[in-house]
Design a protein around this motif. Structure first.
Motif, PDB file in Angstrom:
ATOM      1  N   PRO A 251      -6.266   7.531  -6.659  1.00 54.63           N
ATOM      2  CA  PRO A 251      -5.411   6.517  -6.038  1.00 54.63           C
ATOM      3  C   PRO A 251      -3.961   6.599  -6.497  1.00 54.63           C
ATOM      4  O   PRO A 251      -3.043   6.383  -5.699  1.00 54.63           O
ATOM      5  CB  PRO A 251      -6.062   5.198  -6.470  1.00 54.63           C
ATOM      6  N   ASP A 252      -3.741   6.896  -7.780  1.00 55.48           N
ATOM      7  CA  ASP A 252      -2.366   7.017  -8.272  1.00 55.48           C
ATOM      8  C   ASP A 252      -1.687   8.252  -7.699  1.00 55.48           C
ATOM      9  O   ASP A 252      -0.484   8.229  -7.407  1.00 55.48           O
ATOM     10  CB  ASP A 252      -2.368   7.067  -9.805  1.00 55.48           C
ATOM     11  N   ARG A 255      -1.069   7.294  -4.041  1.00 56.48           N
ATOM     12  CA  ARG A 255      -0.077   6.225  -3.949  1.00 56.48           C
ATOM     13  C   ARG A 255       1.328   6.752  -4.200  1.00 56.48           C
ATOM     14  O   ARG A 255       2.252   6.520  -3.406  1.00 56.48           O
ATOM     15  CB  ARG A 255      -0.403   5.108  -4.941  1.00 56.48           C
ATOM     16  N   ASN A 256       1.508   7.463  -5.296  1.00 55.58           N
ATOM     17  CA  ASN A 256       2.845   7.942  -5.625  1.00 55.58           C
ATOM     18  C   ASN A 256       3.275   9.102  -4.739  1.00 55.58           C
ATOM     19  O   ASN A 256       4.460   9.260  -4.445  1.00 55.58           O
ATOM     20  CB  ASN A 256       2.892   8.354  -7.106  1.00 55.58           C
ATOM     21  N   ASN A 383      -6.075  -4.220  -8.431  1.00 53.87           N
ATOM     22  CA  ASN A 383      -6.139  -2.769  -8.591  1.00 53.87           C
ATOM     23  C   ASN A 383      -6.476  -2.381 -10.022  1.00 53.87           C
ATOM     24  O   ASN A 383      -7.183  -1.393 -10.262  1.00 53.87           O
ATOM     25  CB  ASN A 383      -4.815  -2.139  -8.165  1.00 53.87           C
ATOM     26  N   ALA A 399      -3.818   1.545  -2.810  1.00 55.07           N
ATOM     27  CA  ALA A 399      -2.703   2.466  -3.006  1.00 55.07           C
ATOM     28  C   ALA A 399      -2.225   3.049  -1.692  1.00 55.07           C
ATOM     29  O   ALA A 399      -1.022   3.108  -1.405  1.00 55.07           O
ATOM     30  CB  ALA A 399      -3.123   3.580  -3.966  1.00 55.07           C
ATOM     31  N   ARG A 402      -0.358   0.262   0.636  1.00 50.37           N
ATOM     32  CA  ARG A 402       1.006  -0.143   0.298  1.00 50.37           C
ATOM     33  C   ARG A 402       2.006   0.994   0.454  1.00 50.37           C
ATOM     34  O   ARG A 402       3.132   0.777   0.892  1.00 50.37           O
ATOM     35  CB  ARG A 402       1.057  -0.662  -1.141  1.00 50.37           C
ATOM     36  N   ASN A 403       1.615   2.185   0.106  1.00 51.56           N
ATOM     37  CA  ASN A 403       2.583   3.280   0.038  1.00 51.56           C
ATOM     38  C   ASN A 403       2.426   4.328   1.130  1.00 51.56           C
ATOM     39  O   ASN A 403       3.149   5.314   1.128  1.00 51.56           O
ATOM     40  CB  ASN A 403       2.483   3.973  -1.328  1.00 51.56           C
ATOM     41  N   THR A 434      -0.561  -5.429   2.544  1.00 51.29           N
ATOM     42  CA  THR A 434      -1.387  -4.910   1.456  1.00 51.29           C
ATOM     43  C   THR A 434      -2.030  -6.041   0.663  1.00 51.29           C
ATOM     44  O   THR A 434      -3.182  -5.944   0.234  1.00 51.29           O
ATOM     45  CB  THR A 434      -0.543  -4.032   0.517  1.00 51.29           C
TER      46      THR A 434
END
Length: 465
Positions: A251-252, A255-256, A383, A399, A402-403, A434
């Motif tokens: 997810p990170d 997301r990023n 989260n 994630a 939102r992104n 989100t």
């Protein structure tokens, strides 16, 4: 250090028996301080760079998508390894936890080196893609070049900070972060003004601060002063280890990674209206990041307890910690957001007081962001719960929403329909949607925890609250 810093049994007892408010607060306060200091030294960069000019002020924001890609891979390894290691410690599997963190650490160094080398080879085209206008491009390239040189340390520091925090050793994580922040704040004015290095000085100060943080955390890990041990002998490329790290950390990464794409689109949308919106967007991103990092810091105080207690099947403590974290964070974010909304023009003027255009557009951007910021309490804390409990799908959905799944469509549609106002409201609109998705998933997860609690009732009868 105290005995609990390196004694797995003492740490386990602390995480599973200490009263929840005092336990979370004791770990959250230093984490919040660490996050605030980190955010403030990023703001210090923005403040000092702002004295160079509007184009220079916009440069860090233009370079940010590239740094987010590096951060995406690093956070995948950091959060995946940290969450897994916390659950392994909760289940008394210390050797497996050492293997997890060592594998993530060495992979982070390798990956950071490869990404950094590629970025340096194609730096100018990457900055153009990231939204640099002709006037911003020289500043963006100078800034990114010196930041990228420290990517192996930058990447590895994410992993080290996450794993010591997840084992409950928040103090060490704070020391490493704060030391780097202090170095950055000291070097910024010296390199920018005394040595007249301009934006290169700001970037070099940031890189050196990352190396300092890495050195502190690494020296403690290899010297045996932490519960978790770091060593090449623990490094493993076995699929089971890699999959568990990736599953929770994905997810990170997504997301990023998607946030990097979104920032590229947002920068290009804002650049249509000149350098002032890009500069205002960069300032607001750093300002709002201070508030978000405070929220993340409190969540990081909840995460170690959550991971330990979930691994120990103490589901009642997991839920109690969740409600406590939500109450405290929602109250704090509402108060801080209201203050920022009222004082928006004065806050922006601190960074570009001689540019009315930046103050005007920056104030609009800041007010739009803080208007919905309290909703991020549910998104972030939920989260944290999902990650600590190994709920990779739920964490990944938040994630991605939102992104990526929500933010990118907002960026593509709203500016076409509402011009600059659409650029300003793209992120807040995605945050609202989100929040709604996170709330629904949180209710579902709570029902699952209640079911698990009923199943584990005989084993958990002796837990202490």
């Amino acid at each position: 250090m105290k005995r609990t810093d390196s004694d797995p049994q003492a740490r386990y007892i602390k995480m599973t028996t200490q009263p929840i408010p005092s336990l979370i607060v004791s770990m959250a306060v230093p984490a919040i301080c660490s996050q605030i200091v980190t955010s403030l030294y990023n703001l210090a960069d923005t403040y000092f760079v702002g004295s160079i000019g509007t184009s220079a002020t916009a440069a860090p924001g233009v370079a940010m998508p590239l740094l987010m890609i590096i951060q995406a891979v690093s956070l995948m390894l950091a959060m995946g390894a940290g969450s897994l290691a916390a659950r392994q410690l909760g289940a008394r599997q210390e050797e497996d936890a050492n293997r997890t963190v060592s594998t993530a650490f060495f992979l982070s160094v390798m990956v950071g080196t490869v990404i950094g080398a590629f970025s340096l080879a194609a730096l100018e085209p990457i900055m153009v893609i990231c939204g640099a206008t002709p006037t911003i491009l020289p500043y963006a390239c100078d800034y990114a070049f010196w930041i990228i040189l420290a990517t192996p340390f930058y990447s590895a520091t994410f992993v080290l900070s996450a794993v010591v925090r997840q084992e409950g050793n928040v103090r060490l994580s704070v020391i490493g972060t704060v030391a780097g922040a202090v170095v950055n704040c000291i070097l910024d004015p010296i390199l920018i003004f005394v040595f007249d290095l301009g934006i290169v000085g700001a970037a070099a100060a940031t890189s050196l601060s990352q190396i300092v943080s890495f050195g502190i955390l690494f020296s403690h890990m290899v010297s045996g002063r932490c519960v978790l041990k770091l060593g090449w002998r623990y490094f493993s490329l076995r699929w089971r280890v890699l999959w568990e790290i990736f599953k929770v950390g994905a997810p990170d990464l997504f997301r990023n990674g998607l946030l990097s794409v979104a920032n590229i689109l947002l920068n290009n949308a804002a650049a249509v209206y000149g350098d002032a919106p890009l500069a205002g967007m960069g300032i607001v991103t750093k300002l709002v990041n201070v508030l978000v990092m405070m929220l993340m810091g409190f969540g990081q105080g909840y995460q170690p307890m959550c991971g330990y207690c979930f691994g120990a099947k103490l589901y009642g403590r997991v839920k109690e910690g969740l409600w406590f974290s939500l109450r405290v964070c929602l109250t704090a974010m509402a108060a801080l957001s209201a203050t920022a909304y009222l004082l928006a023009p004065g806050i922006i003027a601190v960074f570009r007081g001689d540019d009315p255009a930046v103050i005007e557009v920056g104030s609009r951007i800041l007010r739009a962001h803080v208007a919905v910021l309290p909703l991020a309490t549910v998104t972030v804390i939920a989260n944290m719960l999902f990650q600590s409990c190994g709920r990779a799908v739920k964490s990944g959905m938040i994630a991605l929403s939102r992104n990526g799944l929500l933010l990118i469509p907002m960026i593509l549609y709203l500016p076409r329909a509402f011009q600059l106002d659409g650029v300003i409201w793209a992120q807040p609109a995605a945050d609202v949607l989100t929040f709604a998705a996170a709330l629904l998933m949180l209710f579902h997860e709570l029902a699952r925890l209640r079911a698990l609690e009923r199943q584990a009732a005989p084993a958990g009868a002796g837990e202490v609250h």
